[in-house]
Each structure stands twice: as structure tokens, then as C-alpha cells.
Design an enzyme around this catalytic site. Structure first.
Site, short mmCIF file in Angstrom:
data_model
loop_
_atom_site.label_atom_id
_atom_site.label_comp_id
_atom_site.label_asym_id
_atom_site.label_seq_id
_atom_site.Cartn_x
_atom_site.Cartn_y
_atom_site.Cartn_z
N THR A 57 -33.12 25.63 15.69
CA THR A 57 -34.40 24.94 15.47
C THR A 57 -35.36 25.79 14.64
O THR A 57 -36.30 25.25 14.07
CB THR A 57 -35.09 24.62 16.81
OG1 THR A 57 -35.17 25.82 17.57
CG2 THR A 57 -34.33 23.57 17.59
N ASP A 58 -35.14 27.10 14.57
CA ASP A 58 -36.14 27.95 13.89
C ASP A 58 -36.29 27.58 12.42
O ASP A 58 -37.41 27.44 11.92
CB ASP A 58 -35.90 29.45 14.11
CG ASP A 58 -34.56 29.98 13.63
OD1 ASP A 58 -33.69 29.17 13.25
OD2 ASP A 58 -34.37 31.21 13.64
N ALA A 71 -22.66 39.67 18.19
CA ALA A 71 -22.40 38.88 19.40
C ALA A 71 -23.44 37.78 19.58
O ALA A 71 -23.53 37.18 20.65
CB ALA A 71 -22.40 39.80 20.63
N ASP A 119 -35.21 35.97 15.52
CA ASP A 119 -34.71 37.25 16.02
C ASP A 119 -35.73 38.38 15.88
O ASP A 119 -35.96 39.16 16.80
CB ASP A 119 -33.43 37.65 15.28
CG ASP A 119 -32.37 36.56 15.35
OD1 ASP A 119 -32.58 35.59 16.10
OD2 ASP A 119 -31.35 36.69 14.66
N GLU A 142 -32.00 26.07 19.93
CA GLU A 142 -31.00 26.68 19.04
C GLU A 142 -30.88 25.89 17.76
O GLU A 142 -30.86 24.66 17.78
CB GLU A 142 -29.65 26.70 19.77
CG GLU A 142 -28.81 27.90 19.43
CD GLU A 142 -29.47 29.20 19.90
OE1 GLU A 142 -30.02 29.92 19.06
OE2 GLU A 142 -29.41 29.47 21.11
N LEU A 175 -26.51 38.38 19.69
CA LEU A 175 -27.61 38.98 20.46
C LEU A 175 -28.53 39.78 19.54
O LEU A 175 -29.38 40.52 19.99
CB LEU A 175 -27.04 39.85 21.59
CG LEU A 175 -26.12 39.08 22.54
CD1 LEU A 175 -25.49 40.01 23.58
CD2 LEU A 175 -26.87 37.95 23.23
N SER A 176 -28.33 39.58 18.26
CA SER A 176 -29.23 40.09 17.24
C SER A 176 -29.30 41.60 17.11
O SER A 176 -30.38 42.20 17.11
CB SER A 176 -30.63 39.51 17.45
OG SER A 176 -31.22 39.36 16.19
P1 ADP Z 1 -25.89 39.98 15.30
O1 ADP Z 1 -27.25 40.16 14.75
O2 ADP Z 1 -25.71 38.71 16.04
O3 ADP Z 1 -25.42 41.14 16.12
P2 ADP Z 1 -25.27 40.01 12.52
O4 ADP Z 1 -24.05 39.67 11.75
O5 ADP Z 1 -26.53 39.31 12.20
O6 ADP Z 1 -24.89 39.88 14.06
O7 ADP Z 1 -25.59 41.56 12.35
C1 ADP Z 1 -24.58 42.51 12.51
C2 ADP Z 1 -24.67 43.47 11.35
O8 ADP Z 1 -25.89 44.22 11.42
C3 ADP Z 1 -23.57 44.51 11.37
O9 ADP Z 1 -22.42 44.04 10.71
C4 ADP Z 1 -24.22 45.66 10.62
O10 ADP Z 1 -24.17 45.44 9.22
C5 ADP Z 1 -25.68 45.56 11.04
N1 ADP Z 1 -25.94 46.41 12.22
C6 ADP Z 1 -26.38 46.00 13.43
N2 ADP Z 1 -26.50 47.05 14.28
C7 ADP Z 1 -26.16 48.15 13.60
C8 ADP Z 1 -26.05 49.54 13.92
N3 ADP Z 1 -26.33 50.00 15.15
N4 ADP Z 1 -25.64 50.38 12.94
C9 ADP Z 1 -25.34 49.93 11.71
N5 ADP Z 1 -25.40 48.63 11.35
C10 ADP Z 1 -25.79 47.74 12.27
MG MG Z 2 -28.20 38.93 13.33
#
Ligand code: ADP
Ligand code: MG
Length: 428
Positions: free
Chosen positions: A51-52, A146, A200, A49, A148-149
Site C-alpha cells: 500500500t505504501d 527476509a 521501511d 502491504e 524485515l528490511s
Molecule cells: P531486505 O531489506 O528485506 O532484507 P533487500 O533485498 O531490500 O532485503 O536488502 C538486502 C540487501 O541490502 C543485501 O543484499 C545487501 O546488499 C544490503 N545489506 C543489508 N544489510 C547489510 C549488511 N549488514 N551489510 C552489507 N549489506 C547489507
Molecule cells: Mg529492503
């Protein structure tokens, strides 16, 4: 006691049906013939973590939870987008107007991929105009924000979609998938403006079912040499990987990620190195045992000007070593012995890298108390998710115990996923 809330994944046909139906509603299309559906998974990182971006090692798996895109190619350069997760935030634009700083909100992740693939084509002797416009609707069961990308799942579902409709053929080979991942990374960094590393997108495009992806993040490495598929069949050893989405919302974390990154880069410069991976390689090579490792690391840390950089660097170097150790155990068929490495990773992220949060610490401790073999926060931190390695028949009991611990601590209810290493991005 409150019941544990499980976040189920969708079978591919369910996800595909949902997103086709959403497409028909958004674009009033009764004839869905030229609509094609693609999907890409979220990921969870087992170890390695922060590390990328230090040219280090990480070990993600693809989740069974996927983001689906229904995409209909257009002959002009218009892009029209809607997402079930972003009601009221539909987006329309033109490809030639997409540039760094020009697109805001969630659409940047999608438009950014189209832009980056155009750039890739241009740089490899083709033309950006090979990427045409499209109408697309998104639906997803990957938890949002979350750790979880969901962002990479979104980018990579679109990347394989554009690849297919433009006839680029990149998704057909691993080297092509590496190029798609590079485009998705550029989309996130340059168009969405999130300075994340490359784990990711590589995970979402290059993982394999039943395997963890050992990803070597050294820049300039030949894509084929940068990844190795590590068999990760926990079920065969009676184990399961429980993901705990803390659902913690944290204010004031903006800039923390960039700050960690800058501290690591400055420390490498002070040490006269291109990146901290070079330090990790030197320390690991110099050390035959634990004492020698600490001595070699300590000598490097003594050359850093302040305690904060010393702790940040110690995390990165020890985390790279832990990743190598965990992979050795997996290769030896000893998944049940990796728990202490997960625990040590959590302590290092909490104490040295300072990216944990109350919710993550509560999750990890409650999981261990309920019989997890090891547990740690995963992803960038300050909220997001934790993982716990559990005997398969204890997964529900651990989830119940973590749920109870959250309630006792006055925290909102967490969500739980079972992380079975699943398929990468592709057509549905
Ligand atoms: P994580 O990648 O950990 O879930 P991020 O902040 O990197 O969190 O990415 C979340 C953002 O990606 C959201 O706020 C939105 O802008 C975009 N996103 C992810 N999934 C969707 C989706 N199904 N529909 C629309 N936007 C999305
Ligand atoms: Mg993300």
C-alpha cells in the site's frame, strides 16, 4: 522433530562491541577514539502491504534486531566500507563519484545515503560538501533479504551516523528524521536502484518502543501529519508477535514488484485518480456496512479493463480498509481481536495480489493450526517472512509446529524472531 531455530537480537552493547572490534580489524586501528557507533532497526509490518506506493496506510514496528555501523569521519571525500555480512566485498570510492548507476553491490546503500544527504543539504540552502568522507564497518543481526528490511536498517544506521558527524542535527527531531528517511529512500531508489516505497526507512527512523507506526504514505503530506504512534503493547494482553523467516530463496521474482506497481498506477490513471488511495477513501466514505463497501468497490472495479487489474486494485483498497480497522481495534485495547484481519490480509495477498509463496502459505496455515489468533505474510512477498499473533505462552509451541510443518513439506528450516516494538535508529 527438528528444533525451532530462534534468531536472537543483540543487546546494544553487544552489537556495538562487535562492530568496534570489526572496525579495528578491518582498518588496523589500535586507537578507536574517533570511531562512533550507530544502529538502526529492521522492521516488520503488521498490516498494510503493498500500500505504501499506492499512497495508502501501513503499520510497521521496529524490531529489536539492529544493524550496527562503526564510523570514523575523514577530512577528505573518500569513503571506505566493509561489512561482516559481505566478506570479501569491501568498497572504496569518493563522494563526488557517487551518482545513479555509478555504485553497484551493497555499498550503494551506504554511499547512496551520503549522496542523498548531500542533495538534501544543497536543496535546503546548504552545501553537499558538508557531508565528508568516512571509514565504516557494518555488522548486523537483521536477517538478510527476509522482508524485515535489512536494507533500510543499513541505510538508516548510516544516515544517523552522517547526521551526527556532520553536525546536521536532523535526528534530534521527528521532522528531521523524516528528512533522513527521505534521503534513505532516495539512496535505495536512485543509487541502489530498488523501486521500493517509503515504509521501511520511515519505520527504522520514526518508530517508538511499545508502539506501532501508522504511516500515511500520501505524497506531499506534512511529515508530522503522516505518522501516528499507536500503542502496541501485546505483552500486556498476554500476546506475542512471532515472525517466521521462511528463508525461501526465489528465482524469477525480479520485476514482479515493479509490475505490481505499474499495474496499480495504470489502474489509477484509468479511473482518473492520482493514486489508489483516492479510490480507497471514496469507497470507505461511501460505505456504512460490508454490503455497501462491496458495492462501491465493485462499481469502480467494473471500470477496469481486465481481471488482473481488478484483483490488484481490490487488494489495495481492502488492505487500506483493513489497516484502518486494525488500528481501531488497537485503539480500543482489543489486540486479541485482530486475528481475522491478519488472515484476510493474507488471503488477499495470496489470491488477489498474487505475491505469496508455498513457504509463506505453509507457515501461515501451520501457525493457525497450532493456535495463532491470526497470521499473514509480511513484506513484499515471494518468500521472506510471515507473522503470527500468538498467545505469549504458545510462541514456542507455534514455532515448533511451523518447523515441523516445513520439514514435512520438504522445505528448509525457517527462523523465528519475537517482534517486540523497539527503538528507532540512533547513536549507541
Ligand atoms: P531486505 O531489506 O528485506 O532484507 P533487500 O533485498 O531490500 O532485503 O536488502 C538486502 C540487501 O541490502 C543485501 O543484499 C545487501 O546488499 C544490503 N545489506 C543489508 N544489510 C547489510 C549488511 N549488514 N551489510 C552489507 N549489506 C547489507
Ligand atoms: Mg529492503
Amino acid at each position: 522433530a527438528p528444533a525451532a531455530q530462534w534468531v536472537e537480537s543483540w543487546p546494544d552493547d553487544v552489537g556495538a562491541d562487535r562492530v568496534r572490534q570489526a572496525f579495528a580489524e578491518v582498518f588496523s586501528a589500535d586507537d578507536a577514539e574517533d570511531v562512533r557507533v550507530y544502529a538502526a532497526p529492521g522492521r516488520v509490518n503488521i498490516i498494510g502491504e503493498h500500500t505504501d506506493y499506492n499512497a495508502g496506510l501501513c503499520l510497521p514496528i521496529a524490531l529489536p534486531h539492529r544493524t550496527y555501523v562503526a564510523l570514523r569521519p575523514r577530512t577528505d571525500s573518500v569513503v571506505r566500507l566493509a561489512s561482516t555480512q559481505e566478506p570479501g566485498a569491501a568498497w572504496t570510492g569518493r563522494l563526488e563519484d557517487v551518482a545513479p548507476g555509478a555504485v553497484t553491490g551493497w555499498a550503494a546503500y551506504v554511499a547512496g545515503v551520503a549522496w542523498a544527504l548531500g542533495q538534501h543539504l544543497q536543496a535546503t540552502g546548504g552545501s553537499a560538501a558538508q557531508v565528508r568522507g568516512f571509514d565504516a564497518v557494518i555488522d548486523s543481526c537483521v536477517p538478510y533479504g527476509a522482508g524485515l528490511s535489512s536494507s533500510a536498517a543499513l541505510e538508516c544506521s548510516v544516515a544517523v551516523g552522517i547526521d551526527d558527524v556532520a553536525g546536521l542535527g536532523l535526528a534530534a527531531t521527528d521532522a528531521g528524521r523524516a528528512a533522513l528517511a527521505a534521503a534513505a529512500i532516495r539512496a535505495e531508489n536512485e543509487i541502489a536502484g530498488a523501486p521500493t516505497g517509503g515504509m521501511d526507512q520511515s519505520a527504522s527512523l520514526r518508530c517508538a518502543p511499545g508502539h506501532a507506526l501508522l504511516l500515511d504514505c500520501r505524497p506531499g503530506l506534512d511529515p508530522a501529519r503522516a505518522v501516528e504512534q499507536i500503542p502496541f503493547d501485546l505483552a500486556a494482553e498476554g500476546l506475542a508477535l512471532l515472525v517466521i523467516d521462511t528463508r525461501a530463496e526465489h528465482a524469477l521474482v525480479d520485476g514482479q514488484y515493479a509490475q505490481r506497481r505499474a499495474t496499480c498506477e495504470a489502474a489509477a490513471t484509468t479511473l482518473g485518480l492520482a493514486n489508489l488511495r483516492e479510490l480507497a477513501d471514496t469507497v470507505i466514505a461511501a460505505a456504512e456496512g460490508d454490503a455497501a463497501f462491496a458495492e462501491a468497490l465493485g462499481a469502480a472495479l467494473d471500470r477496469l479493463p481486465d481481471d488482473v487489474s481488478r484483483r490488484r486494485v481490490r487488494h489495495v483498497v481492502t488492505e487500506i480498509a483493513r489497516t484502518q480497522d486494525l488500528v481501531s481495534l488497537l485503539r480500543a485495547g482489543r489486540a486479541s481481536d485482530v486475528g481475522p484481519l491478519l488472515d484476510a490480509s493474507h488471503a488477499s495477498l495470496r489470491d488477489d495480489y498474487e505475491v505469496s509463496a508455498t513457504e509463506l502459505d505453509v507457515a501461515v496455515e501451520a501457525a493457525r493450526d497450532a493456535g495463532a489468533l491470526g497470521a499473514r505474510m509480511t513484506g513484499g512477498g515471494f518468500g521472506g517472512s510471515a507473522i503470527a499473533l500468538v498467545p505469549a505462552d504458545r510462541a514456542e509451541a507455534v514455532a515448533d509446529a511451523v518447523t515441523a510443518a516445513f520439514a514435512r513439506a520438504g522445505l528448509g528450516a525457517p527462523g523465528f524472531l519475537l517482534a517486540v516494538p523497539s527503538a528507532p535508529a540512533g547513536a549507541c
